[in-house]
Design a protein around this motif. Sequence first.
Motif, short mmCIF file in Angstrom:
data_model
loop_
_atom_site.label_atom_id
_atom_site.label_comp_id
_atom_site.label_asym_id
_atom_site.label_seq_id
_atom_site.Cartn_x
_atom_site.Cartn_y
_atom_site.Cartn_z
N LYS A 194 -104.27 -6.20 110.25
CA LYS A 194 -104.74 -6.02 111.64
C LYS A 194 -105.26 -4.60 111.86
N TYR A 195 -104.71 -3.64 111.08
CA TYR A 195 -105.10 -2.24 111.27
C TYR A 195 -106.21 -1.82 110.32
N LYS A 196 -106.83 -2.82 109.68
CA LYS A 196 -108.00 -2.61 108.82
C LYS A 196 -107.84 -1.45 107.83
N PRO A 197 -106.89 -1.56 106.91
CA PRO A 197 -106.77 -0.49 105.91
C PRO A 197 -107.98 -0.50 104.98
N ALA A 198 -108.40 0.68 104.50
CA ALA A 198 -109.51 0.75 103.56
C ALA A 198 -109.05 0.19 102.21
N HIS A 199 -107.80 0.44 101.90
CA HIS A 199 -107.24 -0.08 100.65
C HIS A 199 -105.86 -0.68 100.92
N HIS A 200 -105.60 -1.83 100.27
CA HIS A 200 -104.34 -2.54 100.52
C HIS A 200 -103.86 -3.17 99.19
N THR A 201 -102.87 -2.54 98.56
CA THR A 201 -102.30 -3.10 97.32
C THR A 201 -101.12 -3.99 97.69
N ILE A 202 -101.05 -5.18 97.05
CA ILE A 202 -99.89 -6.06 97.25
C ILE A 202 -99.29 -6.33 95.87
N VAL A 203 -98.00 -6.04 95.73
CA VAL A 203 -97.32 -6.31 94.46
C VAL A 203 -96.44 -7.54 94.64
N GLU A 204 -96.63 -8.52 93.77
CA GLU A 204 -95.84 -9.76 93.89
C GLU A 204 -95.51 -10.28 92.49
N ALA A 205 -94.25 -10.69 92.31
CA ALA A 205 -93.80 -11.07 90.97
C ALA A 205 -93.64 -12.57 90.77
N HIS A 206 -93.44 -13.32 91.86
CA HIS A 206 -93.12 -14.75 91.66
C HIS A 206 -94.41 -15.57 91.48
N PRO A 207 -94.49 -16.41 90.41
CA PRO A 207 -95.73 -17.17 90.19
C PRO A 207 -96.07 -18.10 91.35
N ASP A 208 -95.07 -18.71 92.00
CA ASP A 208 -95.37 -19.63 93.11
C ASP A 208 -95.94 -18.88 94.32
N VAL A 209 -95.42 -17.69 94.53
CA VAL A 209 -95.93 -16.89 95.66
C VAL A 209 -97.35 -16.42 95.34
N TYR A 210 -97.55 -16.02 94.11
CA TYR A 210 -98.88 -15.55 93.68
C TYR A 210 -99.91 -16.68 93.85
N LYS A 211 -99.50 -17.89 93.42
CA LYS A 211 -100.40 -19.05 93.53
C LYS A 211 -100.77 -19.27 95.02
N HIS A 212 -99.75 -19.21 95.86
CA HIS A 212 -99.94 -19.38 97.31
C HIS A 212 -100.91 -18.32 97.86
N MET A 213 -100.77 -17.09 97.37
CA MET A 213 -101.65 -16.01 97.83
C MET A 213 -103.11 -16.32 97.46
N LEU A 214 -103.29 -16.85 96.24
CA LEU A 214 -104.66 -17.16 95.79
C LEU A 214 -105.21 -18.32 96.62
N GLU A 215 -104.37 -19.32 96.90
CA GLU A 215 -104.82 -20.45 97.73
C GLU A 215 -105.27 -19.97 99.10
N LEU A 216 -104.57 -18.95 99.60
CA LEU A 216 -104.94 -18.43 100.94
C LEU A 216 -106.12 -17.45 100.86
N GLY A 217 -106.57 -17.15 99.66
CA GLY A 217 -107.73 -16.28 99.49
C GLY A 217 -107.43 -14.79 99.62
N TRP A 218 -106.18 -14.40 99.41
CA TRP A 218 -105.85 -12.98 99.55
C TRP A 218 -106.60 -12.11 98.54
#
Length: 347
Positions: A194-218
């Motif tokens: 919402k605050y429009k960061p110029a750069h936004h790193t997300i670290v995630e380890a679980h494969p199911d969560v990662y898959k979900h992130m890709l499905e949502l287009g993150w």
Amino acid sequence: MADTTTETINDEKQNQLNLDLVKACEEGNVEQIKSLIEAGADILYHDEKGKTLLHIACEKGHKNAVSCLIRNHLAWNSVDFEGVSAAEYAKQAGHEDIYQDLVEEGVRTEVLLAYLDNREKKPEEKLAASNADYLQRPLKYQDDKLLDSELNAVMMGWEAPIMEKTAKILCPKEGLSVMNIGFGLGLMDEALQKYKPAHHTIVEAHPDVYKHMLELGWDKRPGVRILFGRWQDVLEQMKDRLYDGIYFDTFGEYYDDLHEFNDHVPDMLRDTPEATYSFFNGLGGTNPFFHDVYCRVASIDLRNCGLTTEYITMPMTEQDSEVVWQGVKRRYWSLPTYNLPICRFEL
Ligand SMILES: C[S@@+](CC[C@H](N)C(=O)[O-])C[C@H]1O[C@@H](n2cnc3c(N)ncnc32)[C@H](O)[C@@H]1O
């Protein structure tokens, strides 16, 4: 064969010593407490509700008796069978000074134990077994919850106000560089966006969560980079830039892991007075006394990393209703307030 008459006499003698010790604690008679312990009274005595000698001394407000019991190795974190600590008995009876003494005692002991524990552990032992287990278990997104296969809640929707308020502090204006460790329901990351960061790193380890992130287009969101892996394993990539805001909220890890992450924060946080680090402060989330101790321990650890910690207290009501916890194995939060940590470089 033991002589039953002698045993009965010994039992009676022991019972009497224990009852005398209870009385001495009720009266705050320190000299009597010491001599009864020396005579063999049981310092670990508790009644049928699990109320220990420390609970008694706390409830009655006998400060010196409390420190005498602690010096005689009665645990500062003694709880009754309902999980209520002796310190809470002191607070409920209006003895705030004793409550604070026990917080101090808890902080001293925990800081020392953490130091000794860390010194003795080999690096491979420091890899939290429960985190490895968690990462192998399948997850499911259900309503506003993320659950593991044993119905432990990894993340729940009631935490949204915490994430929103924290994101606003971590990313107070557009164009900043932020990092979040642990995507979960994506509440923190949505709030940061919402605050429009110029750069936004997300670290995630679980494969199911990662898959979900890709499905949502993150992975296609502007300025977003996803580092898939345990934060411990992608540290080098995390450290290839500086951040104005860093948030840490993983699952299946312990205070040791947070402590270990804290040590890396100064290498990644931009060296400005506004740059902020925060973490989900769920330590001792079901017991106000343990929570107070852990807030203090965390501040001390962070000070050792050159960061000052201020806690903003937020009233918490959403998680109060039983409905919220339906279908979840363990209620991990029951405190009426949340202490939001704001950690910044000491000026
Ligand atoms: C409590 S959730 C995070 C919730 C998030 N703050 C939100 O707003 O929805 C924890 C997340 O950390 C991830 N995680 C657990 N261990 C991790 C680790 N060692 N490194 C990176 N991510 C981890 C979990 O898979 C999970 O997605």
